[in-house]
Design a protein around this motif. Structure first.
Motif, short mmCIF file in Angstrom:
data_model
loop_
_atom_site.label_atom_id
_atom_site.label_comp_id
_atom_site.label_asym_id
_atom_site.label_seq_id
_atom_site.Cartn_x
_atom_site.Cartn_y
_atom_site.Cartn_z
N GLN A 1 0.81 -1.21 0.00
CA GLN A 1 0.00 0.00 0.00
C GLN A 1 0.84 1.27 0.00
N LYS A 2 2.06 1.20 0.53
CA LYS A 2 2.94 2.37 0.55
C LYS A 2 3.33 2.77 -0.87
N ILE A 3 3.46 1.78 -1.74
CA ILE A 3 3.77 2.05 -3.15
C ILE A 3 2.54 2.55 -3.87
N LEU A 4 1.40 1.91 -3.61
CA LEU A 4 0.16 2.30 -4.26
C LEU A 4 -0.19 3.77 -4.00
N ARG A 5 0.09 4.23 -2.79
CA ARG A 5 -0.25 5.61 -2.43
C ARG A 5 0.56 6.64 -3.22
N ARG A 6 1.71 6.23 -3.74
CA ARG A 6 2.58 7.17 -4.45
C ARG A 6 2.50 7.04 -5.96
N LEU A 7 1.69 6.13 -6.45
CA LEU A 7 1.64 5.89 -7.89
C LEU A 7 1.25 7.13 -8.69
N SER A 8 0.30 7.91 -8.18
CA SER A 8 -0.18 9.07 -8.93
C SER A 8 0.92 10.11 -9.13
N ASP A 9 2.00 10.03 -8.33
CA ASP A 9 3.11 10.97 -8.46
C ASP A 9 4.05 10.62 -9.62
N ILE A 10 3.99 9.39 -10.08
CA ILE A 10 4.99 8.94 -11.07
C ILE A 10 4.37 8.42 -12.36
N VAL A 11 3.05 8.43 -12.46
CA VAL A 11 2.38 7.85 -13.61
C VAL A 11 1.83 8.93 -14.53
N SER A 12 1.86 8.67 -15.83
CA SER A 12 1.29 9.61 -16.79
C SER A 12 -0.18 9.29 -17.02
N ASN A 13 -0.91 10.26 -17.53
CA ASN A 13 -2.32 10.02 -17.81
C ASN A 13 -2.48 8.94 -18.88
N LYS A 14 -3.45 8.06 -18.69
CA LYS A 14 -3.74 6.93 -19.57
C LYS A 14 -2.65 5.87 -19.55
N ALA A 15 -1.82 5.88 -18.53
CA ALA A 15 -0.76 4.88 -18.40
C ALA A 15 -1.37 3.51 -18.10
N GLU B 1 -8.33 1.14 -2.40
CA GLU B 1 -8.23 1.94 -1.18
C GLU B 1 -7.00 2.85 -1.19
N HIS B 2 -5.87 2.35 -1.68
CA HIS B 2 -4.63 3.09 -1.51
C HIS B 2 -4.13 3.79 -2.78
N ALA B 3 -4.51 3.31 -3.96
CA ALA B 3 -4.09 3.99 -5.19
C ALA B 3 -5.04 5.13 -5.54
N GLY B 4 -6.32 4.93 -5.27
CA GLY B 4 -7.28 5.99 -5.55
C GLY B 4 -8.18 5.68 -6.73
N ASP B 5 -9.15 6.56 -6.94
CA ASP B 5 -10.19 6.34 -7.96
C ASP B 5 -9.67 6.49 -9.39
N GLY B 6 -8.52 7.09 -9.57
CA GLY B 6 -8.02 7.30 -10.93
C GLY B 6 -7.51 6.04 -11.60
N PHE B 7 -7.36 4.97 -10.81
CA PHE B 7 -6.83 3.71 -11.34
C PHE B 7 -7.97 2.74 -11.54
N ASN B 8 -8.23 2.38 -12.79
CA ASN B 8 -9.37 1.53 -13.11
C ASN B 8 -8.91 0.13 -13.53
#
Length: 308
Positions: free
Chosen positions: A235-249, A271-278
């Motif tokens: 979960q510590k990695i999942l929480r930081r994904l939005s900082d390093i990922v491009s849109n539509k990645a 829970e930890h990555a957020g709603d932007g990850f489908n």
């Protein structure tokens, strides 16, 4: 007395003529009663027989003899056999037949890997992730790729083979990264690949500077003493994904723990990555890996990031 007929039948049905890495018998999927502790792989030109529990000497001799006798029909392709015993934390390996190649190079999906069937518990490539590597080949063209917990960099090879613009590999184990560099040289991938022997949980500042990434692969060990525990640290990695990922990645998120079901894994991601990850779909198990319970085997989930 244990019957090894399912193993012998699997050898008889195996197609080894392509001389590619493959699993021949998968007892760990619990589809074969009394043989749940045994796997058999083909690392051309050797068979690699593994037991996850101790086998007494006389019984081991009987098993190895039957396997080798059945494999004799493939003498043009199979020239030896290594047995590895993985009982608890104790691992030992022994050559029963033949002389191992040095270096030992195997091929999968057109890519070459240097493997070691004797020295370490893991050989240098995980056969159950074949479909994951195939997926990465298909998704990498013109993309900036991040390979976390890269081990010997099989996903990086797949990404370069698929036409990636660049790949960043990160794993705190310098030894496996050094082997990853060897694998890249074997395949002629000498440019646009970087290797960082860093603790991933402490390296998001660097990853943010190197990103954003258009394809991210996360395939951690279920447990790595002193550095990573899947159910506590993922979960510590999942929480930081939005900082390093491009849109539509695209993301390939993997977990190989019998204690983490697919449902719980997906809940953890949400829970930890957020709603932007489908979530899009789960990759099928590789050929040769029958499973009684799909929740106990490797879970490789494809996600797409659509921003917030």
């Amino acid at each position: 007395m244990i019957s090894y007929s399912p193993i012998l039948d699997a050898i008889e049905q195996a197609d080894v003529s392509e001389n590619e890495l493959r699993r021949i018998f998968h007892g760990r999927g619990h589809c074969f009663p009394s043989l749940e502790h045994i796997n058999l792989d083909f690392y051309p030109p050797f068979l690699f027989l593994t037991s996850y529990q101790e086998i007494e000497t006389d019984e081991l001799e009987r098993l190895v003899h039957q396997v080798w006798n059945k494999a004799s029909v493939y003498a043009d392709f199979i020239t030896g056999l290594v047995y590895q015993q993985r009982a608890g934390r104790e691992t030992s390996s022994r050559v029963f037949y033949g002389t191992l190649p040095s270096p030992h190079i195997v091929v999968e999906l057109g890519l070459s890997y240097q493997v070691d069937l004797l020295t370490h518990q893991n050989t240098g490539i995980f056969p159950d992730m074949r479909n994951g590597r195939s997926f990465v080949v298909s998704q990498s063209k013109h993309k900036k790729v991040l390979n976390l917990f890269s081990y010997t960099c099989g996903f990086s090879l797949a990404a370069m083979h698929g036409g990636a613009t660049s790949v960043v590999n990160m794993d705190m184990n310098k030894g496996v990264l050094a082997q990853g560099k060897v694998n890249h040289k074997l395949n002629g991938f000498d440019e646009n690949v970087r290797f960082f022997p860093h603790d991933i949980l402490k390296s998001f500042g660097k990853l943010k500077k190197l990103g954003p990434f258009e394809l991210i692969i996360i395939d951690p060990p279920s447990f790595q003493k002193g550095s990573f525990e899947l159910t506590k640290d993922y979960q510590k990695i999942l929480r930081r994904l939005s900082d390093i990922v491009s849109n539509k990645a695209t993301l390939l998120l993997c977990a190989n723990s019998p204690d983490l079901t697919e449902k719980k894994f997906m809940e953890l991601i949400t829970e930890h990555a957020g709603d932007g990850f489908n979530f899009e779909y789960r990759l099928e198990s590789a050929l040769g890996f029958p499973e009684k319970d799909q929740n106990k085997n490797l879970k490789a989930l494809v996600y797409r990031y659509h921003g917030l």
